[in-house]
Motif scaffolding. Sequence first.
Motif, short mmCIF file in Angstrom:
data_model
loop_
_atom_site.label_atom_id
_atom_site.label_comp_id
_atom_site.label_asym_id
_atom_site.label_seq_id
_atom_site.Cartn_x
_atom_site.Cartn_y
_atom_site.Cartn_z
N TYR A 1 -5.17 9.22 -5.14
CA TYR A 1 -4.54 9.26 -3.81
C TYR A 1 -5.60 9.44 -2.72
CZ TYR A 1 -1.15 10.48 -0.16
OH TYR A 1 -0.40 10.50 0.99
N GLU B 1 -1.58 10.01 8.81
CA GLU B 1 -2.88 10.52 8.38
C GLU B 1 -3.98 9.49 8.62
OE1 GLU B 1 -5.07 12.54 4.48
OE2 GLU B 1 -2.89 12.30 4.51
N PHE C 1 0.66 4.22 -2.72
CA PHE C 1 0.46 5.63 -2.36
C PHE C 1 1.52 6.50 -3.04
CE2 PHE C 1 -2.22 4.46 1.39
CZ PHE C 1 -3.22 5.40 1.19
N LYS C 2 2.76 6.05 -3.03
CA LYS C 2 3.85 6.82 -3.64
C LYS C 2 3.68 6.93 -5.15
CE LYS C 2 7.38 5.86 -0.16
NZ LYS C 2 8.63 5.13 0.15
N ILE D 1 0.98 9.65 -5.89
CA ILE D 1 1.03 10.89 -5.11
C ILE D 1 0.72 12.12 -5.97
CG2 ILE D 1 3.50 11.36 -5.42
CD1 ILE D 1 3.46 12.06 -2.33
N CYS E 1 0.82 -1.22 0.00
CA CYS E 1 0.00 0.00 0.00
C CYS E 1 0.86 1.26 0.00
CB CYS E 1 -0.93 0.00 1.20
SG CYS E 1 -2.36 -1.06 0.95
N ILE E 2 1.96 1.24 0.74
CA ILE E 2 2.85 2.40 0.77
C ILE E 2 3.40 2.66 -0.63
CG2 ILE E 2 5.15 3.15 1.53
CD1 ILE E 2 3.00 3.71 3.57
N SER F 1 7.91 10.14 4.06
CA SER F 1 6.62 10.09 3.34
C SER F 1 5.79 8.89 3.78
CB SER F 1 6.85 10.06 1.82
OG SER F 1 7.59 8.93 1.43
N ASP F 2 6.47 7.77 4.11
CA ASP F 2 5.76 6.60 4.65
C ASP F 2 5.06 6.97 5.96
OD1 ASP F 2 7.03 5.30 2.57
OD2 ASP F 2 8.47 4.26 3.84
N MET G 1 -6.76 6.95 0.28
CA MET G 1 -6.68 7.41 1.66
C MET G 1 -8.04 7.29 2.36
SD MET G 1 -4.65 8.49 3.98
CE MET G 1 -3.16 9.05 3.17
N ASN H 1 4.17 9.92 6.96
CA ASN H 1 3.07 10.87 6.72
C ASN H 1 1.78 10.14 6.33
OD1 ASN H 1 4.67 13.11 7.24
ND2 ASN H 1 5.25 13.38 5.10
N VAL H 2 1.92 9.11 5.48
CA VAL H 2 0.75 8.33 5.06
C VAL H 2 0.12 7.63 6.26
CG1 VAL H 2 0.00 6.28 3.77
CG2 VAL H 2 1.48 7.96 2.67
#
Length: 240
Positions: free
Chosen positions: A151, A184, A141-142, A145, A137-138, A177-178, A155, A180-181
């Motif tokens: 995105y 959130e 997401f990247k 982005i 999933c990470i 950035s990982d 989320m 941050n995801v």
Amino acid sequence: MQNQVKSNLEEQESYTVKYDCNKCRDTTYILVGDEAFPCSCKEVRRAKKILEKSGISEEFSKKTFDNFDYSRNVQTIDSYTVARSYVRDFDKIKNDRKNSVIFMGSVGGGKTHLSLAIANELMKKGVGVVYMGYRDCIIRFKQNIMDASVYESMMSRYKSCKVLLIDDLFKGSITSSDLNVIFEIVNHRYFNNLPMIISSEKRRDELIKIDEAIGSRILEMCGDYSVELKGSKLNYRIYG
């Protein structure tokens, strides 16, 4: 004449409607006089639909409490007990702050198996669970982005589902950035009392060290439904 009758019957059979449930003919209701009653297949259909939306693979859906080997040592018995207790208590705690469960520590101790067993039990009861394989999933997401709509859709799926299963949290290298995801997602669920089922090779102190805000929220939400496995001999993949 006899052959013609036989041919007509075979032709009729080929057009016969086949139902998943012959009792209600797939309407999910049974008529008794002037009243309609829910068919017993309704909950089964609902459970199947929930499973289809969960992202849990067919192989993972086979992970149950019945096929978990908890006899290896005291730690696996403790893990199994906590998992069963969580399912038993879920309806009472689901709206509370401490409504989540986490399995931490040693590789191969059955953390993912028990997480999925919990998810499968909840889905049988009609509770929606969404599976989030952390590493995959990470990466997704990247990759998305720069595409705001995709995105945000991803989320929203993980932030707002009834129950979120995060498998292998913080597996591999971790970037800002990982974090941050994950922050959130976790922060939203923390402030909205939305339950999580989490497995991670990290221990309590490591979760806090990686990110205190994320780690402290997770550990607070899990409360007594927390298990930390220690020792290399737990790995059933190596030691059976």
